[in-house]
Motif scaffolding. Structure first.
Motif, mmCIF file in Angstrom:
data_model
loop_
_atom_site.group_PDB
_atom_site.id
_atom_site.type_symbol
_atom_site.label_atom_id
_atom_site.label_comp_id
_atom_site.label_asym_id
_atom_site.label_seq_id
_atom_site.Cartn_x
_atom_site.Cartn_y
_atom_site.Cartn_z
ATOM 1 N N PHE A 120 12.424 30.725 15.684
ATOM 2 C CA PHE A 120 11.465 31.537 15.211
ATOM 3 C C PHE A 120 11.012 30.979 13.877
ATOM 4 C CE2 PHE A 120 12.892 35.088 17.925
ATOM 5 C CZ PHE A 120 11.847 34.747 19.031
ATOM 6 N N SER A 121 11.446 31.800 12.789
ATOM 7 C CA SER A 121 10.992 31.216 11.360
ATOM 8 C C SER A 121 12.279 31.488 10.454
ATOM 9 C CB SER A 121 9.818 31.699 10.972
ATOM 10 O OG SER A 121 10.005 33.067 10.866
ATOM 11 N N PRO A 123 11.982 33.458 7.674
ATOM 12 C CA PRO A 123 11.970 34.978 7.383
ATOM 13 C C PRO A 123 12.728 35.562 8.275
ATOM 14 C CG PRO A 123 9.797 33.946 6.871
ATOM 15 C CD PRO A 123 10.740 33.112 7.547
ATOM 16 N N VAL A 124 12.609 35.375 9.533
ATOM 17 C CA VAL A 124 13.189 36.172 10.667
ATOM 18 C C VAL A 124 14.614 36.032 10.498
ATOM 19 C CG1 VAL A 124 13.581 36.688 13.230
ATOM 20 C CG2 VAL A 124 11.241 36.158 12.291
ATOM 21 N N ARG A 125 14.963 34.971 10.355
ATOM 22 C CA ARG A 125 16.583 34.416 10.186
ATOM 23 C C ARG A 125 16.977 35.268 8.800
ATOM 24 N NH1 ARG A 125 18.780 28.439 8.980
ATOM 25 N NH2 ARG A 125 20.989 29.046 8.325
ATOM 26 N N LEU A 126 16.406 35.115 7.805
ATOM 27 C CA LEU A 126 17.111 35.995 6.794
ATOM 28 C C LEU A 126 16.836 37.499 6.694
ATOM 29 C CD1 LEU A 126 14.997 33.863 3.784
ATOM 30 C CD2 LEU A 126 17.514 33.608 4.766
ATOM 31 N N VAL A 127 15.946 37.872 7.406
ATOM 32 C CA VAL A 127 16.099 39.506 7.593
ATOM 33 C C VAL A 127 17.335 39.811 8.573
ATOM 34 C CG1 VAL A 127 14.877 41.446 8.755
ATOM 35 C CG2 VAL A 127 13.444 39.972 7.235
ATOM 36 N N GLY A 438 5.630 38.027 16.141
ATOM 37 C CA GLY A 438 5.927 38.977 16.862
ATOM 38 C C GLY A 438 7.588 39.512 16.964
ATOM 39 N N ALA A 439 8.402 38.281 16.662
ATOM 40 C CA ALA A 439 9.762 38.532 16.466
ATOM 41 C C ALA A 439 9.885 39.378 15.069
ATOM 42 C CB ALA A 439 10.516 37.069 16.460
ATOM 43 N N ASN A 596 7.863 19.559 9.400
ATOM 44 C CA ASN A 596 7.404 19.433 10.883
ATOM 45 C C ASN A 596 8.166 20.085 11.856
ATOM 46 O OD1 ASN A 596 9.760 17.982 10.940
ATOM 47 N ND2 ASN A 596 8.993 15.869 10.713
ATOM 48 N N GLN A 597 9.119 20.950 11.596
ATOM 49 C CA GLN A 597 9.940 21.657 12.475
ATOM 50 C C GLN A 597 10.462 21.079 13.769
ATOM 51 O OE1 GLN A 597 7.178 24.503 14.032
ATOM 52 N NE2 GLN A 597 7.206 25.660 12.118
ATOM 53 N N GLU A 598 11.187 19.888 13.090
ATOM 54 C CA GLU A 598 11.588 18.996 14.270
ATOM 55 C C GLU A 598 13.358 19.170 13.710
ATOM 56 O OE1 GLU A 598 10.218 15.109 14.370
ATOM 57 O OE2 GLU A 598 8.482 15.695 15.395
#
Length: 619
Positions: A120-121, A123-127, A438-439, A596-598
């Protein structure tokens, strides 16, 4: 007037030896092997552990001291229906082993919350990381303080001397010995737990007159019950709540909890990780059966003279220590073995929590700012984190002593977090169309609903009028109460690290005939909390993802999708396109490039043959 039995020199000696062995194991792994010089060794045991000790570690970590005290008391009060939770131990195995574990293992993660950024991203990980850290810090202090309080009230063991001793020893061997010390001390503590339970069960049965008499008394009092098929979700314990709701609860523990994931990622192979889960379930079931049988033995002894109603104890969590001190006071060292058993549950839970918190904080918070830092310095930081969390744990034990009844709300909040986190991981692994927005919204919604139900249940339980006290005998086995009133955990017990026992429906709501109202949800059995939280995250997450364009145009690493879901995607028409873009080299760890999200690091050989999945459609 009889006096509550106190600890003898032999009891203290047995207890002290068990603590010294645990400390010695930590010291051994600090001075041998790689001497904990890398984060991979300190946090992941170099990913070379075998299945059996890791399975024993998982069992010990989630067989907490509160569970060891609370499960027998649960059966004593409400009968053997709790036994049906054993079905959940086995029902959770296939989905965890086949759907979740392969994703974590193939990515070779240290923190399971790294997955959330890959999928996802950030922020989701940190929350998720913040939520996990808060719940574990609260829980560690309670796990350390609550059993010490219960034992102090009955055995006379010094409260704060015990808290400090356990906190210091646990912090010591976790900090110096790393994951290897945690796993092997847990294995030793598993032996102590089983020995203590068997000793109490055997001696208790002998004291009552044999297990056949125990069974006859429990059966005549209708305490032996297995298949209550009442479909009412407000009924606290039925076959459905224990087997179905309990399965989701156990999945939250074994598929979305860093302390668990970190352990089975420390084994040599994915196959060994699956074997670990297969071994864990029978050992959990065995300890559950022992606890339930001990509960029946206690009922047979106190069938006509409830110690709490008589004032001998203030909390049913003190019932098992009282029972042990009464039946084993003439056996030198045996009460000490029991206390070692209880605190082995506490030590194993705390040590795994300290190690997992160090891993999560290092990988999710500190690592992004230390990309050029030498490995040796990062390892010292991870050890410092374990030490710091150990100090916080001892401090939280003091805070726990000042919180009184609020502790029960803290325990409930801890148990309510697992469901939303399970829902978040499920959303990522089984729904390729789900996106970061969404997540994020789904996770916040799931936490909000779960906490609303949990806190509402807590408030409604304590604002309801108390039922009249029953009439009870004034003496039992020649013992007349002279105890003082102490705070306890009457309405809460933890199964493993996170099951919450509630008092069930309010007085005006009866099983099967509960009135349908807004407040009825507060009477929902606690075993459904995880399912509700997970369902809200998945449903809201999917809805928001659809409204925000899903994952259209965003390339997803197929390793972040469950293997079963990848197989299903291949059966779809042209909606999901598999595209091969590049092969990568072997490596030990994956990093996510924010620009680049790779993936910048390599992938293990066994998973390097694939590529990225580009989702071209909504659902």
């Amino acid at each position: 007037m009889a006096v509550t039995p106190q600890f003898s020199v032999a009891d203290y000696a047995v207890f002290a030896v068990s603590l010294l062995i645990s400390a010695g194991i930590g010291l051994y792994y600090a001075l041998t092997g790689g001497k904990q010089r890398t984060t991979q060794e300190f946090l992941m045991a170099d990913r070379k552990m075998s299945a059996v000790p890791v399975a024993m570690s998982l069992m010990a970590s989630f067989c907490s001291a509160i569970a060891l005290l609370g499960q027998p008391a649960e059966v004593y009060r409400n009968g053997s229906e709790y036994w049906m939770l054993g079905f959940a131990y086995f029902l959770m195995l296939p989905p965890v082993a086949l759907l979740y574990l392969p994703v974590f293992y193939q990515l070779k993660l240290t923190s399971c919350y790294e997955y959330l950024e890959l999928r996802f991203s950030k922020p989701v990980r940190l929350v998720a990381t913040v939520v996990y850290n808060i719940q574990m810090v609260l829980y560690m202090g309670i796990v350390l303080y609550a059993p010490a309080l219960a034992l102090n009230a009955v055995t006379g063991v010094d409260l704060w001397g015990t808290v400090l001793t356990l906190g210091v020893i646990c912090t010591f061997y976790t900090t110096v010995g790393g994951m290897k010390a945690v796993i092997w001390t847990d294995t030793f503590q598993t032996v102590i737990i089983l020995a203590g339970q068997l000793a109490v069960l055997i001696q208790g049965s002998i004291d009552v007159g044999g297990f056949h008499k125990v069974w006859d008394i429990a059966t005549s009092a209708k305490k032996v019950e297995f298949f209550d098929l009442d479909p009412n979700p407000l009924t606290r314990h039925t076959f459905w709540t224990l087997a179905v709701g309990g399965t989701v609860m156990m999945m939250a523990l074994y598929a979305a909890n860093q302390a668990t994931v970190q352990r089975y990622l420390s084994v040599k192979s994915e196959r060994a990780a699956k074997v670990t889960l297969m071994v864990t379930a029978p050992t959990l079931l065995f300890t559950l059966v022992l606890s339930c049988l001990i509960g029946l033995v206690m009922y047979a002894r106190y069938a006509d003279c409830d110690p709490k109603a008589m004032g001998k104890i203030n909390s049913y969590d003190q019932l098992l220590p009282l029972f042990v001190m009464e039946i084993m006071r003439y056996l030198p060292g045996m009460p000490g073995l029991f206390v070692a058993c209880i605190f082995s549950g506490a030590l194993s839970t705390i040590s795994s929590s300290l190690n997992s918190l160090a891993a999560v904080t290092l990988e999710d918070v500190i690592r992004p700012f230390t990309k050029n830092m030498p490995e040796a310095k990062i390892t010292w930081i991870s050890k410092g984190l374990a030490l710091a969390y150990g100090v916080i744990c001892i401090g939280m034990a003091w805070v726990a002593s000042q919180m009184g009844g609020v502790l029960q709300a803290a325990l409930s909040i801890f148990g309510l977090v697992g469901g939303p986190l399970l829902g978040l991981f499920s959303l990522g692994m089984f729904c390729p169309c789900a996106n970061a927005i969404g997540a994020f919204v789904g996770l916040l919604s799931g936490l909000t609903v779960s906490l609303w139900i949990g806190i509402g249940a807590f408030v409604s339980r304590y604002t309801a009028p108390a039922p009249p006290a029953p009439e009870v005998p004034t003496s039992c086995y020649g013992f007349v109460s002279n105890s003082t009133v102490l705070w306890g955990l009457d309405n809460v017990t933890m199964q493993s690290s996170v099951s919450i026992r509630t008092t069930g429906a309010p007085a005006n709501v009866t099983a099967g005939t509960a009135a349908v109202s807004v407040s009825s949800i507060y009477s929902l059995s606690y075993l459904w909390y995880s399912l509700v939280g997970a369902a809200v995250v998945i449903l809201i997450g999917l809805l928001v993802s659809v409204l925000t364009g899903c994952s259209r145009g965003r390339r997803l690493d197929p390793r972040t999708i469950s293997p079963v879901c990848r197989w299903m995607c291949r059966c779809l028409p042209e909606q999901v396109v598999m595209e091969t873009e590049r092969r990568t080299e072997d490596c030990q760890r994956l990093h996510h490039d924010d620009d680049n999200q790779e993936l910048t690091n390599s992938v293990p050989k066994e998973v390097s043959e694939s590529s990225f999945v580009e989702v071209e459609t909504a659902l």
